[in-house]
Design an enzyme around this catalytic site. Structure first.
Site, mmCIF file in Angstrom:
data_model
loop_
_atom_site.group_PDB
_atom_site.id
_atom_site.type_symbol
_atom_site.label_atom_id
_atom_site.label_comp_id
_atom_site.label_asym_id
_atom_site.label_seq_id
_atom_site.Cartn_x
_atom_site.Cartn_y
_atom_site.Cartn_z
ATOM 1 N N HIS A 94 10.024 -6.082 28.477
ATOM 2 C CA HIS A 94 11.162 -6.898 28.992
ATOM 3 C C HIS A 94 11.198 -6.753 30.540
ATOM 4 O O HIS A 94 11.086 -5.776 31.271
ATOM 5 C CB HIS A 94 12.354 -6.282 28.527
ATOM 6 C CG HIS A 94 13.549 -7.001 28.729
ATOM 7 N ND1 HIS A 94 14.390 -7.386 29.935
ATOM 8 C CD2 HIS A 94 14.287 -8.009 27.721
ATOM 9 C CE1 HIS A 94 15.279 -8.056 30.011
ATOM 10 N NE2 HIS A 94 15.263 -8.468 28.656
ATOM 11 N N GLU A 163 10.142 -15.241 28.967
ATOM 12 C CA GLU A 163 11.454 -15.217 29.365
ATOM 13 C C GLU A 163 11.297 -15.311 31.031
ATOM 14 O O GLU A 163 10.767 -14.085 31.577
ATOM 15 C CB GLU A 163 12.131 -13.772 29.110
ATOM 16 C CG GLU A 163 12.137 -13.465 27.331
ATOM 17 C CD GLU A 163 13.286 -12.602 27.229
ATOM 18 O OE1 GLU A 163 14.413 -13.140 26.606
ATOM 19 O OE2 GLU A 163 13.130 -11.697 27.830
HETATM 20 C C1 PEP Z 1 17.202 -10.811 27.872
HETATM 21 O O1 PEP Z 1 17.839 -9.912 27.860
HETATM 22 O O2 PEP Z 1 16.222 -10.754 27.039
HETATM 23 C C2 PEP Z 1 17.954 -12.138 27.940
HETATM 24 C C3 PEP Z 1 17.277 -13.199 27.703
HETATM 25 O O3 PEP Z 1 19.072 -12.030 28.713
HETATM 26 P P1 PEP Z 1 20.376 -13.407 28.916
HETATM 27 O O4 PEP Z 1 20.218 -14.192 27.813
HETATM 28 O O5 PEP Z 1 21.406 -12.782 29.201
HETATM 29 O O6 PEP Z 1 19.738 -14.161 29.863
#
Ligand code: PEP
Length: 245
Positions: A94, A163
């Site tokens: 992450h 992400e």
């Molecule tokens: C995450 O923590 O993986 C994430 C996507 O957070 P958020 O949805 O708050 O952007």
């Protein structure tokens, strides 16, 4: 996306005590007694056991793990410990861990190995920063992150989460088109590395009930990894419904 069975993951980060989790789950299961989605929840370590006990159709996992199997590592948690309390998956790589806790590419690789050695499902997170995107480096960064994490590994069970760092917790979601493009790139890369294996690719970064349906409409997007909006049971349910309706 497999329209019937999207994968939706909640990352609670460092939120929710045991009591908060109980209240949340009661509301969650009342609002969504069943779903065709595969729902995974990653609570803080302290709450995993209770969430596991109360689970109905959800899978419960961890947000992190240590890269060694055992040893004098004060404060750390091993993959075997997670398995022993019936966690079934672990989020790995992450961006908050990479940025704030020195989870280098080497450590992400070692963590991934531990997760697999202990029969747990890894959810590998990758993503570029805003400056990397602006410099046209997105594909290069993702290639490096994926190849280093999976170096000499060929897991039969893996979920990839794209992400973009600039979209996490910022309220800025990648457009469905941007996400779909990157997912297509990652899928091609995995195909080059491993041939025709099936790896679900989730999108994560400020997903909300408002953005879920448009993301779900893209066939390249197999589901979502949700941080902030997953902390509210009603919002999380709306996101799941957005992906399954
Ligand atoms: C995450 O923590 O993986 C994430 C996507 O957070 P958020 O949805 O708050 O952007």
């Amino acid at each position: 996306m497999d329209q019937k069975n999207p994968i939706i993951v909640a990352n609670w980060k460092m939120y929710k005590t045991d009591l908060d989790a109980k209240v949340y789950l009661q509301e969650f299961f009342e609002l969504l007694p069943k779903t065709s989605a595969r729902v995974l929840i990653a609570p803080p370590f302290t709450t995993i056991r209770d969430v596991v006990k109360s689970r109905q159709y959800i899978e419960v996992g961890a947000q992190n793990v240590h890269e060694e199997s055992v040893g004098a590592f004060t404060g750390e948690i091993s993959a075997m410990m997670l398995r022993s309390i019936s966690a079934s998956f672990v989020i790995c790589g992450h961006s908050e861990r990479r940025r704030l806790f020195n989870d280098t590419e080497e450590r992400v690789h070692l963590k991934l190995k531990q997760i697999l050695l202990n029969g747990l499902l890894p959810i590998l997170c990758v993503g570029e920063t805003v400056s990397e995107r602006e410099a046209g480096q997105t594909e290069k960064v993702l290639t490096r992150q994926i190849e280093s994490a999976l170096f000499r590994l060929r897991p039969s069970n893996l979920i990839l989460a794209y992400e973009p760092v600039w979209a996490i917790g910022t309220g800025k979601t990648a457009t469905p088109e941007m996400a779909a493009d990157v997912h297509g790139f990652c899928r091609d890369l995995l195909k080059k590395l491993w041939g025709d294996v099936k790896v679900p690719i989730l999108y994560g970064g400020s997903v909300t009930p408002e953005t879920a349906t448009a993301l779900a409409a893209k066939p390249e997007i197999d589901g979502a990894l949700v941080g902030g909006a997953s902390l509210d049971a009603a919002k999380f349910v709306q996101i799941i419904k957005g992906f399954t309706s």
